[in-house]
Design a protein around this motif. Structure first.
Motif, PDB file in Angstrom:
ATOM      1  N   ALA A 115      39.663  53.438  30.388  1.00  9.22           N
ATOM      2  CA  ALA A 115      39.971  54.621  31.189  1.00  9.22           C
ATOM      3  C   ALA A 115      40.398  54.162  32.579  1.00  9.22           C
ATOM      4  CB  ALA A 115      38.751  55.521  31.282  1.00  9.22           C
ATOM      5  N   SER A 116      41.454  54.769  33.098  1.00  4.45           N
ATOM      6  CA  SER A 116      41.957  54.375  34.418  1.00  4.45           C
ATOM      7  C   SER A 116      41.408  55.297  35.495  1.00  4.45           C
ATOM      8  CB  SER A 116      43.491  54.418  34.431  1.00  4.45           C
ATOM      9  OG  SER A 116      43.970  54.078  35.720  1.00  4.45           O
ATOM     10  N   HIS A 117      41.023  54.698  36.612  1.00  4.44           N
ATOM     11  CA  HIS A 117      40.558  55.470  37.760  1.00  4.44           C
ATOM     12  C   HIS A 117      41.712  55.835  38.695  1.00  4.44           C
ATOM     13  CE1 HIS A 117      36.551  54.592  36.415  1.00  4.44           C
ATOM     14  NE2 HIS A 117      36.703  53.288  36.593  1.00  4.44           N
ATOM     15  N   TRP A 118      42.907  55.356  38.397  1.00  2.00           N
ATOM     16  CA  TRP A 118      44.060  55.667  39.220  1.00  2.00           C
ATOM     17  C   TRP A 118      44.563  57.067  38.890  1.00  2.00           C
ATOM     18  CZ3 TRP A 118      47.644  50.740  39.581  1.00  2.00           C
ATOM     19  CH2 TRP A 118      46.873  49.659  40.036  1.00  2.00           C
ATOM     20  N   GLN A 119      45.014  57.766  39.917  1.00  2.00           N
ATOM     21  CA  GLN A 119      45.425  59.158  39.766  1.00  2.00           C
ATOM     22  C   GLN A 119      46.934  59.309  39.969  1.00  2.00           C
ATOM     23  OE1 GLN A 119      43.261  61.616  38.813  1.00  2.00           O
ATOM     24  NE2 GLN A 119      41.840  59.878  38.629  1.00  2.00           N
TER      25      GLN A 119
ATOM     26  N   LEU B 125      45.266  54.432  43.570  1.00  2.00           N
ATOM     27  CA  LEU B 125      43.830  54.507  43.820  1.00  2.00           C
ATOM     28  C   LEU B 125      43.657  54.807  45.302  1.00  2.00           C
ATOM     29  CD1 LEU B 125      40.900  54.129  42.854  1.00  2.00           C
ATOM     30  CD2 LEU B 125      41.130  51.700  43.437  1.00  2.00           C
ATOM     31  N   LYS B 126      43.178  56.022  45.585  1.00  2.00           N
ATOM     32  CA  LYS B 126      43.077  56.484  46.968  1.00  2.00           C
ATOM     33  C   LYS B 126      41.627  56.422  47.429  1.00  2.00           C
ATOM     34  CE  LYS B 126      44.460  60.395  49.897  1.00  2.00           C
ATOM     35  NZ  LYS B 126      45.054  61.762  49.897  1.00  2.00           N
ATOM     36  N   THR B 127      41.409  55.695  48.515  1.00  2.00           N
ATOM     37  CA  THR B 127      40.085  55.612  49.107  1.00  2.00           C
ATOM     38  C   THR B 127      40.225  55.658  50.622  1.00  2.00           C
ATOM     39  OG1 THR B 127      40.155  53.180  49.110  1.00  2.00           O
ATOM     40  CG2 THR B 127      39.133  54.247  47.205  1.00  2.00           C
TER      41      THR B 127
ATOM     42  N   GLN C 180      44.190  48.415  35.059  1.00  2.00           N
ATOM     43  CA  GLN C 180      44.108  49.809  35.481  1.00  2.00           C
ATOM     44  C   GLN C 180      45.507  50.447  35.509  1.00  2.00           C
ATOM     45  OE1 GLN C 180      41.442  52.078  36.843  1.00  2.00           O
ATOM     46  NE2 GLN C 180      40.403  50.778  35.339  1.00  2.00           N
TER      47      GLN C 180
ATOM     48  N   ALA D 200      46.796  53.610  33.130  1.00  2.00           N
ATOM     49  CA  ALA D 200      47.371  54.828  33.693  1.00  2.00           C
ATOM     50  C   ALA D 200      48.722  55.125  33.062  1.00  2.00           C
ATOM     51  CB  ALA D 200      47.500  54.690  35.215  1.00  2.00           C
TER      52      ALA D 200
END
Length: 239
Positions: free
Chosen positions: A110-114, A156-158, A192, A196
């Protein structure tokens, strides 16, 4: 010379990316059966000509000759199958790379990138890309690209920044993965990005090209190498 058909598919997908980028910036181009040819000066990091089909050296040289005449001998081209011998015409190899291919249906994490869906986030994405990948003062990725149904940006936004990201471009028979960047580049970041992109169309293979450590990251993410390419450049091409 035998060329893997998967490398040809990847080259055509790369030309689809070129077409999207040239169109977004209002730059003229021509799609020929054997090459993508930019009629205007290309964007930074983009070539004047991308070879699309092997064994068309005479036709390609004719196109390069026209480009050299138009741009005072300054030419960049993607020799997609390492078949052109242009040293005598003033060309040097800028770098070599390999086409990569990942079969459809391979299980991914599963990718955490949006998805990047707003102009504001696209601007942040480009800032992150420039910090981590490629420095240029030119705005490269315009809002028009968000309106295309064949172009996708992930990140990936932080903390109000995009610290990792990639581009996907969909062709009829594959999806291209490109411009992968991360503040801490690693095989995990490439995985990742792959996850996505795979979610866009799980029934399509993923293609692209990479070199150096990024190629090793691609292999770790399940990609195979299916051919070699090189970027050739000339400051004073002569024919």
């Amino acid at each position: 010379m035998s060329v893997d058909h998967r490398a040809v598919i990847a080259a055509y997908n790369n030309a689809d990316l070129y077409e999207a980028m040239f169109s977004a910036h209002g730059l003229a181009y021509q799609r020929l059966p054997f090459a993508f040819v930019g009629k205007d000066r290309p964007l930074p990091f983009y070539s004047n000509l991308t070879v699309l089909s092997p064994d068309h050296e005479a036709e390609i040289i004719q196109q390069i000759n026209h480009i050299a005449a138009q741009f005072e001998g300054v030419v960049g081209l993607k020799d997609s199958f390492c078949q052109l011998d242009l040293a005598a015409h003033g060309f040097d190899t800028l770098f070599g790379a390999s086409w990569i291919w990942r079969d459809a249906g391979v299980q991914t994490m599963a990718s955490h990138w949006q998805p990047i869906e707003t102009q504001a986030d696209l601007a942040l994405w480009e800032e992150g890309w420039k910090r981590n990948e490629s420095a240029t003062e030119r705005r490269m990725f315009t809002a028009d690209l968000l309106n295309r149904d064949d172009m996708f940006f992930f990140g990936l936004k932080t903390g109000g920044e995009i610290e990792a990201g990639c581009i996907a471009n969909r062709s009829e028979n594959c999806i291209g993965l490109s411009n992968v960047f991360a503040r801490a580049a690693s095989s995990a970041a490439f995985s990742q990005a792959t996850a996505a992109v795979a979610a866009i169309a799980p029934d399509l293979p993923i293609v692209g090209y990479e070199s150096g450590v990024d190629l090793e990251h691609a292999r770790s993410a399940g990609f195979d190498t299916v051919g070699d390419l090189r970027i050739l450049v000339a400051k004073n091409a002569a024919f």
